[in-house]
Design an enzyme around this catalytic site. Structure first.
Site, PDB file in Angstrom:
ATOM      1  N   GLU A 182       0.852  -1.180   0.000  1.00  0.00           N
ATOM      2  CA  GLU A 182       0.000   0.000   0.000  1.00  0.00           C
ATOM      3  C   GLU A 182       0.884   1.225   0.000  1.00  0.00           C
ATOM      4  O   GLU A 182       1.903   1.255   0.686  1.00  0.00           O
ATOM      5  CB  GLU A 182      -0.887   0.009   1.235  1.00  0.00           C
ATOM      6  CG  GLU A 182      -2.326  -0.076   0.863  1.00  0.00           C
ATOM      7  CD  GLU A 182      -3.192  -0.575   1.977  1.00  0.00           C
ATOM      8  OE1 GLU A 182      -2.904  -0.224   3.137  1.00  0.00           O
ATOM      9  OE2 GLU A 182      -4.145  -1.299   1.682  1.00  0.00           O
ATOM     10  N   ASN A 215       2.964   9.190  -4.108  1.00  0.00           N
ATOM     11  CA  ASN A 215       4.360   8.775  -3.880  1.00  0.00           C
ATOM     12  C   ASN A 215       5.018   8.332  -5.195  1.00  0.00           C
ATOM     13  O   ASN A 215       4.489   7.477  -5.913  1.00  0.00           O
ATOM     14  CB  ASN A 215       4.406   7.625  -2.865  1.00  0.00           C
ATOM     15  CG  ASN A 215       5.793   7.417  -2.293  1.00  0.00           C
ATOM     16  OD1 ASN A 215       6.795   7.615  -2.979  1.00  0.00           O
ATOM     17  ND2 ASN A 215       5.848   7.017  -1.039  1.00  0.00           N
ATOM     18  N   TYR A 257       7.302   0.524  -8.484  1.00  0.00           N
ATOM     19  CA  TYR A 257       6.455  -0.667  -8.367  1.00  0.00           C
ATOM     20  C   TYR A 257       5.913  -1.078  -9.741  1.00  0.00           C
ATOM     21  O   TYR A 257       5.904  -2.266 -10.079  1.00  0.00           O
ATOM     22  CB  TYR A 257       5.294  -0.401  -7.399  1.00  0.00           C
ATOM     23  CG  TYR A 257       5.745   0.029  -6.016  1.00  0.00           C
ATOM     24  CD1 TYR A 257       6.892  -0.527  -5.437  1.00  0.00           C
ATOM     25  CD2 TYR A 257       5.060   0.982  -5.294  1.00  0.00           C
ATOM     26  CE1 TYR A 257       7.324  -0.131  -4.183  1.00  0.00           C
ATOM     27  CE2 TYR A 257       5.473   1.384  -4.034  1.00  0.00           C
ATOM     28  CZ  TYR A 257       6.607   0.823  -3.488  1.00  0.00           C
ATOM     29  OH  TYR A 257       7.039   1.213  -2.243  1.00  0.00           O
TER      30      TYR A 257
HETATM   31  C1  LIG Z   1      11.038   5.051  -3.596  1.00  0.00           C
HETATM   32  C2  LIG Z   1      12.541   4.978  -3.357  1.00  0.00           C
HETATM   33  C3  LIG Z   1      12.819   3.795  -2.424  1.00  0.00           C
HETATM   34  C4  LIG Z   1      13.247   4.749  -4.703  1.00  0.00           C
HETATM   35  O1  LIG Z   1      14.618   4.519  -4.456  1.00  0.00           O
HETATM   36  P1  LIG Z   1      15.748   4.814  -5.554  1.00  0.00           P
HETATM   37  O2  LIG Z   1      16.952   4.064  -5.142  1.00  0.00           O
HETATM   38  O3  LIG Z   1      15.906   6.284  -5.765  1.00  0.00           O
HETATM   39  O4  LIG Z   1      15.094   4.176  -6.874  1.00  0.00           O
HETATM   40  P2  LIG Z   1      15.899   3.592  -8.128  1.00  0.00           P
HETATM   41  O5  LIG Z   1      17.052   4.455  -8.443  1.00  0.00           O
HETATM   42  O6  LIG Z   1      16.166   2.157  -7.868  1.00  0.00           O
HETATM   43  O7  LIG Z   1      14.805   3.740  -9.282  1.00  0.00           O
HETATM   44  C5  LIG Z   1      14.282   2.608  -9.954  1.00  0.00           C
HETATM   45  C6  LIG Z   1      13.101   3.026 -10.803  1.00  0.00           C
HETATM   46  O8  LIG Z   1      12.085   3.620  -9.979  1.00  0.00           O
HETATM   47  C7  LIG Z   1      11.487   4.734 -10.672  1.00  0.00           C
HETATM   48  N1  LIG Z   1      11.826   5.964  -9.930  1.00  0.00           N
HETATM   49  C8  LIG Z   1      12.506   6.038  -8.762  1.00  0.00           C
HETATM   50  N2  LIG Z   1      12.610   7.328  -8.355  1.00  0.00           N
HETATM   51  C9  LIG Z   1      11.992   8.071  -9.299  1.00  0.00           C
HETATM   52  C10 LIG Z   1      11.747   9.473  -9.448  1.00  0.00           C
HETATM   53  N3  LIG Z   1      12.184  10.373  -8.545  1.00  0.00           N
HETATM   54  N4  LIG Z   1      11.072   9.906 -10.552  1.00  0.00           N
HETATM   55  C11 LIG Z   1      10.618   9.019 -11.463  1.00  0.00           C
HETATM   56  N5  LIG Z   1      10.809   7.665 -11.373  1.00  0.00           N
HETATM   57  C12 LIG Z   1      11.481   7.209 -10.302  1.00  0.00           C
HETATM   58  C13 LIG Z   1      12.070   4.714 -12.063  1.00  0.00           C
HETATM   59  O9  LIG Z   1      11.255   3.870 -12.856  1.00  0.00           O
HETATM   60  C14 LIG Z   1      13.427   4.062 -11.848  1.00  0.00           C
HETATM   61  O10 LIG Z   1      13.893   3.379 -12.969  1.00  0.00           O
HETATM   62  P3  LIG Z   1      14.753   4.165 -14.094  1.00  0.00           P
HETATM   63  O11 LIG Z   1      15.920   4.752 -13.362  1.00  0.00           O
HETATM   64  O12 LIG Z   1      15.106   3.068 -15.053  1.00  0.00           O
HETATM   65  O13 LIG Z   1      13.847   5.210 -14.645  1.00  0.00           O
HETATM   66  C15 LIG Z   1      13.058   6.307  -2.727  1.00  0.00           C
HETATM   67  O14 LIG Z   1      12.613   7.389  -3.513  1.00  0.00           O
HETATM   68  C16 LIG Z   1      12.655   6.556  -1.300  1.00  0.00           C
HETATM   69  O15 LIG Z   1      13.307   6.103  -0.352  1.00  0.00           O
HETATM   70  N6  LIG Z   1      11.537   7.309  -1.066  1.00  0.00           N
HETATM   71  C17 LIG Z   1      11.128   7.685   0.289  1.00  0.00           C
HETATM   72  C18 LIG Z   1      10.563   6.516   1.060  1.00  0.00           C
HETATM   73  C19 LIG Z   1       9.272   6.028   0.431  1.00  0.00           C
HETATM   74  O16 LIG Z   1       8.339   6.788   0.228  1.00  0.00           O
HETATM   75  N7  LIG Z   1       9.194   4.677   0.172  1.00  0.00           N
HETATM   76  C20 LIG Z   1       8.044   4.060  -0.450  1.00  0.00           C
HETATM   77  C21 LIG Z   1       6.936   3.789   0.463  1.00  0.00           C
HETATM   78  S1  LIG Z   1       7.393   2.752   1.842  1.00  0.00           S
END
Ligand SMILES: CC(C)(COP(=O)(O)OP(=O)(O)OC[C@H]1O[C@@H](n2cnc3c(N)ncnc32)[C@H](O)[C@@H]1OP(=O)(O)O)[C@@H](O)C(=O)NCCC(=O)NCCS
Length: 159
Positions: A114, A119, A125
């Site tokens: 969820e 976000n 996802y």
């Molecule tokens: C969500 C989160 C874990 C992503 O971590 P990350 O290491 O930056 O993500 P990645 O670099 O592995 O990105 C993988 C894919 O996710 C998507 N993505 C991640 N961040 C993105 C952004 N800011 N904008 C658009 N797409 C994004 C893209 O599809 C990306 O693939 P691509 O690079 O080939 O386009 C990070 O933003 C975070 O910690 N957010 C705060 C905590 C949170 O809200 N967690 C989720 C709910 S528990």
């Protein structure tokens, strides 16, 4: 993925990685939404059977984690977080792929989650094949009292 990164998984009742997860927790979640967990909340879930926590580290420093809870052949991604300075390098994707791999090894057939409808994590996802299931209007309350919809997603891992 960054070359020096390691992913270490801790099963239920292992408490030694909770501090590392909390180090990431305090920086990763925007306080406006009140989504970060406290240490007692994390420890409480880690004590439950079927829970696992994976920590991403570079040179021993924690920079991300995934928390999953399983019941029978289903599991839920409870938290996924990467420290702000390490984002956009594939670490979140590596953590989620690792969680899916671990789930498959345990014979789990589906992963649910969820997430707040606004976000950016939803992009990740969807990239990994999660499908939208339903919306819960006003499910989360931010620290400012504002309500936010929750979306639920599911990935069937058959085959
Ligand atoms: C969500 C989160 C874990 C992503 O971590 P990350 O290491 O930056 O993500 P990645 O670099 O592995 O990105 C993988 C894919 O996710 C998507 N993505 C991640 N961040 C993105 C952004 N800011 N904008 C658009 N797409 C994004 C893209 O599809 C990306 O693939 P691509 O690079 O080939 O386009 C990070 O933003 C975070 O910690 N957010 C705060 C905590 C949170 O809200 N967690 C989720 C709910 S528990």
């Amino acid at each position: 993925m960054t070359p020096r990164m390691t992913l270490d998984t801790y099963e239920e009742s292992e408490r030694n990685a909770l501090g590392d997860a909390m180090d990431v927790m305090v920086s990763a979640f925007d306080p406006a939404f009140g989504e970060a967990w406290t240490l007692p909340q994390l420890a409480g879930v880690m004590a439950m059977p079927g829970t696992w926590l994976t920590i991403a580290r570079v040179d021993a420093a924690p920079l991300g984690f995934a928390l999953v809870r399983s019941v029978l052949d289903e599991c839920e991604l409870l938290l996924l977080a990467v420290s702000p300075l390490w984002r956009g390098r594939g670490i979140g994707e590596a953590l989620l792929n690792d969680a899916l791999r671990t789930a498959r090894l345990k014979g789990i057939r589906s992963m649910n989650l969820e997430v707040r409808a606004s976000n950016i994590a939803i992009k990740l996802y969807e990239k990994l094949g999660f499908e939208y299931v339903h919306r819960r209007p006003g499910y989360y309350r931010g620290n400012d009292g504002q309500l936010h919809d929750a979306l639920s997603f599911r990935l069937d891992m058959l085959g």
